[in-house]
Design a protein around this motif. Sequence first.
Motif, PDB file in Angstrom:
ATOM      1  N   ASP A   1      -1.921 -19.892  -7.045  1.00  0.00           N
ATOM      2  CA  ASP A   1      -0.870 -19.050  -6.545  1.00  0.00           C
ATOM      3  C   ASP A   1      -1.579 -17.774  -6.603  1.00  0.00           C
ATOM      4  O   ASP A   1      -1.952 -17.090  -7.374  1.00  0.00           O
ATOM      5  N   ASP A   2      -1.309 -16.948  -5.501  1.00  0.00           N
ATOM      6  CA  ASP A   2      -1.522 -15.470  -5.219  1.00  0.00           C
ATOM      7  C   ASP A   2      -0.436 -14.742  -5.028  1.00  0.00           C
ATOM      8  O   ASP A   2       0.287 -14.336  -4.151  1.00  0.00           O
TER       9      ASP A   2
ATOM     10  N   VAL B   1       0.225 -11.388  -5.239  1.00  0.00           N
ATOM     11  CA  VAL B   1       0.066  -9.913  -4.674  1.00  0.00           C
ATOM     12  C   VAL B   1       0.116 -10.416  -3.181  1.00  0.00           C
ATOM     13  O   VAL B   1       0.654  -9.725  -2.430  1.00  0.00           O
ATOM     14  N   SER B   2      -0.357 -11.745  -2.684  1.00  0.00           N
ATOM     15  CA  SER B   2      -0.250 -11.901  -1.337  1.00  0.00           C
ATOM     16  C   SER B   2       1.168 -12.173  -1.059  1.00  0.00           C
ATOM     17  O   SER B   2       1.498 -11.854   0.003  1.00  0.00           O
ATOM     18  N   ARG B   3       1.688 -12.963  -1.895  1.00  0.00           N
ATOM     19  CA  ARG B   3       2.947 -13.406  -1.552  1.00  0.00           C
ATOM     20  C   ARG B   3       4.170 -11.852  -1.564  1.00  0.00           C
ATOM     21  O   ARG B   3       4.983 -11.996  -0.835  1.00  0.00           O
ATOM     22  N   ALA B   4       3.648 -11.075  -2.515  1.00  0.00           N
ATOM     23  CA  ALA B   4       4.609  -9.745  -2.392  1.00  0.00           C
ATOM     24  C   ALA B   4       4.389  -9.024  -1.075  1.00  0.00           C
ATOM     25  O   ALA B   4       5.070  -8.328  -0.649  1.00  0.00           O
ATOM     26  N   GLU B   5       3.042  -9.048  -0.470  1.00  0.00           N
ATOM     27  CA  GLU B   5       2.229  -8.462   0.543  1.00  0.00           C
ATOM     28  C   GLU B   5       3.220  -8.961   1.839  1.00  0.00           C
ATOM     29  O   GLU B   5       3.773  -8.330   2.630  1.00  0.00           O
ATOM     30  N   GLN B   6       3.335 -10.267   1.737  1.00  0.00           N
ATOM     31  CA  GLN B   6       4.086 -11.108   2.929  1.00  0.00           C
ATOM     32  C   GLN B   6       5.303 -10.765   2.809  1.00  0.00           C
ATOM     33  O   GLN B   6       6.050 -10.488   4.076  1.00  0.00           O
ATOM     34  N   ALA B   7       5.992 -10.638   1.374  1.00  0.00           N
ATOM     35  CA  ALA B   7       7.710 -10.395   1.644  1.00  0.00           C
ATOM     36  C   ALA B   7       7.729  -8.831   1.996  1.00  0.00           C
ATOM     37  O   ALA B   7       8.604  -8.428   2.819  1.00  0.00           O
ATOM     38  N   LEU B   8       6.868  -7.832   1.702  1.00  0.00           N
ATOM     39  CA  LEU B   8       6.738  -6.549   2.171  1.00  0.00           C
ATOM     40  C   LEU B   8       6.717  -6.545   3.452  1.00  0.00           C
ATOM     41  O   LEU B   8       7.730  -5.794   4.379  1.00  0.00           O
ATOM     42  N   ALA B   9       5.942  -7.275   4.260  1.00  0.00           N
ATOM     43  CA  ALA B   9       5.777  -7.214   5.589  1.00  0.00           C
ATOM     44  C   ALA B   9       6.974  -7.589   6.376  1.00  0.00           C
ATOM     45  O   ALA B   9       7.404  -7.124   7.565  1.00  0.00           O
ATOM     46  N   GLY B  10       7.551  -8.589   5.948  1.00  0.00           N
ATOM     47  CA  GLY B  10       8.785  -9.168   6.207  1.00  0.00           C
ATOM     48  C   GLY B  10      10.044  -8.083   6.213  1.00  0.00           C
ATOM     49  O   GLY B  10      10.848  -8.227   7.151  1.00  0.00           O
ATOM     50  N   LEU B  11      10.033  -7.212   5.525  1.00  0.00           N
ATOM     51  CA  LEU B  11      11.078  -6.214   5.338  1.00  0.00           C
ATOM     52  C   LEU B  11      10.576  -4.887   5.917  1.00  0.00           C
ATOM     53  O   LEU B  11      11.462  -4.085   6.413  1.00  0.00           O
ATOM     54  N   ALA B  12       9.262  -4.854   6.662  1.00  0.00           N
ATOM     55  CA  ALA B  12       8.939  -3.666   7.250  1.00  0.00           C
ATOM     56  C   ALA B  12       9.969  -3.119   8.284  1.00  0.00           C
ATOM     57  O   ALA B  12      10.008  -1.913   8.629  1.00  0.00           O
TER      58      ALA B  12
END
Length: 192
Positions: free
Chosen positions: A39-40, A42-53
Amino acid sequence: MAKNSAKDIEVTAFATHQIITQPNPLRRVLRRVEEKDLDDPVSRAEQALAGLAGEFKDWMTTEVNRLSAAYVAIRHDGFTKDRRDELFRAAHDIKGDAATFGYPAAAGVAESLCRVIEHAPDLERVPAELFTHHINAILAIVHENTKLDSISVSAELSRRLRKVADDYLADVNRDRPEHLEVILAPSIVPAE
Protein backbone atom coordinates in the motif's frame (compact mmCIF):
# COMPACT_ATOMS: atom_id res chain seq x y z
CA MET A 1 1.04 -11.50 26.19
CA ALA A 2 3.02 -14.66 26.86
CA LYS A 3 6.01 -14.43 29.17
CA ASN A 4 9.42 -15.32 27.84
CA SER A 5 10.97 -18.38 29.36
CA ALA A 6 14.57 -18.49 30.45
CA LYS A 7 15.43 -20.66 27.46
CA ASP A 8 14.24 -17.89 25.04
CA ILE A 9 16.67 -15.36 26.47
CA GLU A 10 20.13 -15.27 24.88
CA VAL A 11 23.13 -14.19 26.97
CA THR A 12 26.44 -13.35 25.33
CA ALA A 13 29.30 -13.01 27.82
CA PHE A 14 32.37 -10.87 27.31
CA ALA A 15 35.31 -10.28 29.64
CA THR A 16 33.91 -7.00 30.97
CA HIS A 17 30.19 -7.28 30.36
CA GLN A 18 27.25 -9.39 29.21
CA ILE A 19 24.65 -8.69 26.53
CA ILE A 20 21.21 -10.06 27.26
CA THR A 21 18.95 -10.35 24.21
CA GLN A 22 15.27 -11.13 24.56
CA PRO A 23 13.24 -12.47 21.67
CA ASN A 24 11.13 -9.95 19.79
CA PRO A 25 7.48 -10.80 20.50
CA LEU A 26 6.38 -8.75 17.49
CA ARG A 27 7.81 -11.34 15.12
CA ARG A 28 4.84 -13.56 15.89
CA VAL A 29 2.31 -10.89 14.87
CA LEU A 30 4.19 -9.51 11.87
CA ARG A 31 2.56 -10.28 8.54
CA ARG A 32 4.67 -10.33 5.40
CA VAL A 33 3.13 -8.70 2.33
CA GLU A 34 4.24 -9.40 -1.19
CA GLU A 35 5.76 -6.51 -3.14
CA LYS A 36 2.79 -6.37 -5.51
CA ASP A 37 0.37 -5.85 -2.60
CA LEU A 38 2.20 -2.95 -0.94
CA ASP A 39 0.00 0.00 0.00
CA ASP A 40 1.33 3.46 -0.85
CA PRO A 41 -0.42 5.96 1.46
CA VAL A 42 1.34 8.92 -0.16
CA SER A 43 0.03 7.90 -3.57
CA ARG A 44 -3.48 7.47 -2.15
CA ALA A 45 -3.29 10.94 -0.55
CA GLU A 46 -2.12 12.50 -3.81
CA GLN A 47 -5.00 10.85 -5.68
CA ALA A 48 -7.49 12.13 -3.09
CA LEU A 49 -6.00 15.63 -3.35
CA ALA A 50 -6.23 15.53 -7.14
CA GLY A 51 -9.87 14.55 -6.81
CA LEU A 52 -10.51 17.61 -4.64
CA ALA A 53 -8.56 20.03 -6.84
CA GLY A 54 -11.71 21.14 -8.65
CA GLU A 55 -13.18 22.32 -5.36
CA PHE A 56 -10.15 24.47 -4.41
CA LYS A 57 -11.39 27.48 -6.36
CA ASP A 58 -14.76 27.31 -4.57
CA TRP A 59 -13.08 26.99 -1.18
CA MET A 60 -10.77 29.91 -1.90
CA THR A 61 -13.70 32.01 -3.13
CA THR A 62 -15.51 31.28 0.15
CA GLU A 63 -12.45 32.41 2.14
CA VAL A 64 -12.09 35.59 0.07
CA ASN A 65 -15.79 36.40 0.50
CA ARG A 66 -15.39 35.99 4.25
CA LEU A 67 -12.44 38.41 4.24
CA SER A 68 -14.34 40.90 2.13
CA ALA A 69 -17.43 40.71 4.37
CA ALA A 70 -15.30 41.27 7.47
CA TYR A 71 -13.79 44.40 5.95
CA VAL A 72 -17.18 45.71 4.77
CA ALA A 73 -18.45 45.39 8.36
CA ILE A 74 -15.43 47.37 9.58
CA ARG A 75 -15.88 50.07 6.94
CA HIS A 76 -19.56 50.36 7.82
CA ASP A 77 -19.42 50.20 11.63
CA GLY A 78 -15.74 50.71 12.56
CA PHE A 79 -13.25 48.48 14.35
CA THR A 80 -14.31 46.46 17.35
CA LYS A 81 -12.37 43.60 18.89
CA ASP A 82 -14.70 41.05 17.27
CA ARG A 83 -14.51 42.68 13.82
CA ARG A 84 -10.73 43.01 14.07
CA ASP A 85 -10.45 39.35 15.10
CA GLU A 86 -12.69 38.21 12.23
CA LEU A 87 -10.65 40.21 9.69
CA PHE A 88 -7.44 38.77 11.10
CA ARG A 89 -8.77 35.18 11.13
CA ALA A 90 -10.03 35.47 7.55
CA ALA A 91 -6.66 36.83 6.36
CA HIS A 92 -4.79 34.23 8.41
CA ASP A 93 -6.87 31.38 6.96
CA ILE A 94 -6.15 32.63 3.44
CA LYS A 95 -2.46 32.85 4.31
CA GLY A 96 -2.50 29.22 5.41
CA ASP A 97 -4.72 27.82 2.64
CA ALA A 98 -3.70 29.82 -0.42
CA ALA A 99 -0.58 27.91 -1.38
CA THR A 100 -2.33 24.55 -0.93
CA PHE A 101 -5.22 25.72 -3.08
CA GLY A 102 -2.91 27.02 -5.82
CA TYR A 103 -2.78 30.75 -4.97
CA PRO A 104 0.70 31.32 -3.44
CA ALA A 105 0.71 35.05 -4.22
CA ALA A 106 -2.51 35.45 -2.23
CA ALA A 107 -0.72 33.88 0.75
CA GLY A 108 1.92 36.62 0.64
CA VAL A 109 -0.67 39.41 0.47
CA ALA A 110 -2.71 37.83 3.27
CA GLU A 111 0.42 37.56 5.42
CA SER A 112 1.13 41.24 4.82
CA LEU A 113 -2.44 42.11 5.84
CA CYS A 114 -2.10 39.99 9.00
CA ARG A 115 1.07 41.88 9.88
CA VAL A 116 -0.70 45.23 9.51
CA ILE A 117 -3.58 44.07 11.73
CA GLU A 118 -1.22 42.58 14.29
CA HIS A 119 1.41 45.33 14.50
CA ALA A 120 -0.36 48.62 13.83
CA PRO A 121 -0.63 50.46 17.15
CA ASP A 122 -4.07 51.89 16.27
CA LEU A 123 -6.07 50.24 13.49
CA GLU A 124 -8.39 53.26 13.27
CA ARG A 125 -5.41 55.31 12.09
CA VAL A 126 -4.23 52.88 9.41
CA PRO A 127 -5.01 54.38 6.01
CA ALA A 128 -8.12 52.67 4.66
CA GLU A 129 -6.37 52.33 1.30
CA LEU A 130 -3.81 49.98 2.84
CA PHE A 131 -6.58 47.55 3.83
CA THR A 132 -8.46 48.09 0.57
CA HIS A 133 -5.39 47.41 -1.59
CA HIS A 134 -4.61 44.20 0.27
CA ILE A 135 -8.17 42.90 0.01
CA ASN A 136 -8.53 43.92 -3.64
CA ALA A 137 -5.20 42.25 -4.42
CA ILE A 138 -6.36 38.99 -2.83
CA LEU A 139 -9.63 39.19 -4.77
CA ALA A 140 -7.79 39.84 -8.04
CA ILE A 141 -5.28 37.04 -7.46
CA VAL A 142 -8.00 34.51 -6.73
CA HIS A 143 -10.22 35.57 -9.63
CA GLU A 144 -7.45 36.03 -12.23
CA ASN A 145 -5.02 33.26 -11.25
CA THR A 146 -5.87 31.10 -14.26
CA LYS A 147 -3.91 33.23 -16.71
CA LEU A 148 -0.18 32.52 -16.96
CA ASP A 149 0.84 36.17 -17.26
CA SER A 150 -1.20 37.07 -14.19
CA ILE A 151 0.93 34.82 -11.97
CA SER A 152 4.02 37.02 -12.32
CA VAL A 153 1.88 40.14 -11.90
CA SER A 154 0.39 38.63 -8.73
CA ALA A 155 3.82 37.89 -7.30
CA GLU A 156 5.00 41.43 -8.01
CA LEU A 157 1.82 42.88 -6.49
CA SER A 158 2.38 40.75 -3.39
CA ARG A 159 5.99 41.96 -3.04
CA ARG A 160 5.02 45.61 -3.44
CA LEU A 161 2.16 45.45 -0.95
CA ARG A 162 4.47 43.77 1.56
CA LYS A 163 6.99 46.60 1.08
CA VAL A 164 4.34 49.31 1.53
CA ALA A 165 2.96 47.58 4.62
CA ASP A 166 6.42 47.09 6.11
CA ASP A 167 7.34 50.73 5.47
CA TYR A 168 4.10 51.86 7.13
CA LEU A 169 4.59 49.56 10.12
CA ALA A 170 8.23 50.58 10.55
CA ASP A 171 7.17 54.23 10.59
CA VAL A 172 4.28 53.90 13.07
CA ASN A 173 6.29 51.58 15.33
CA ARG A 174 9.51 53.61 15.35
CA ASP A 175 9.04 54.20 19.09
CA ARG A 176 8.21 50.53 19.78
CA PRO A 177 11.47 48.58 19.24
CA GLU A 178 9.93 45.27 20.33
CA HIS A 179 7.68 45.44 17.25
CA LEU A 180 10.35 46.63 14.85
CA GLU A 181 12.34 43.41 15.18
CA VAL A 182 9.31 41.34 14.19
CA ILE A 183 8.25 43.75 11.44
CA LEU A 184 11.66 43.76 9.81
CA ALA A 185 11.96 39.96 9.89
CA PRO A 186 11.69 38.15 6.55
CA SER A 187 8.41 36.61 5.42
CA ILE A 188 7.55 33.13 6.63
CA VAL A 189 5.34 32.47 3.61
CA PRO A 190 7.21 30.27 1.10
CA ALA A 191 8.41 32.08 -2.00
CA GLU A 192 7.00 30.95 -5.32
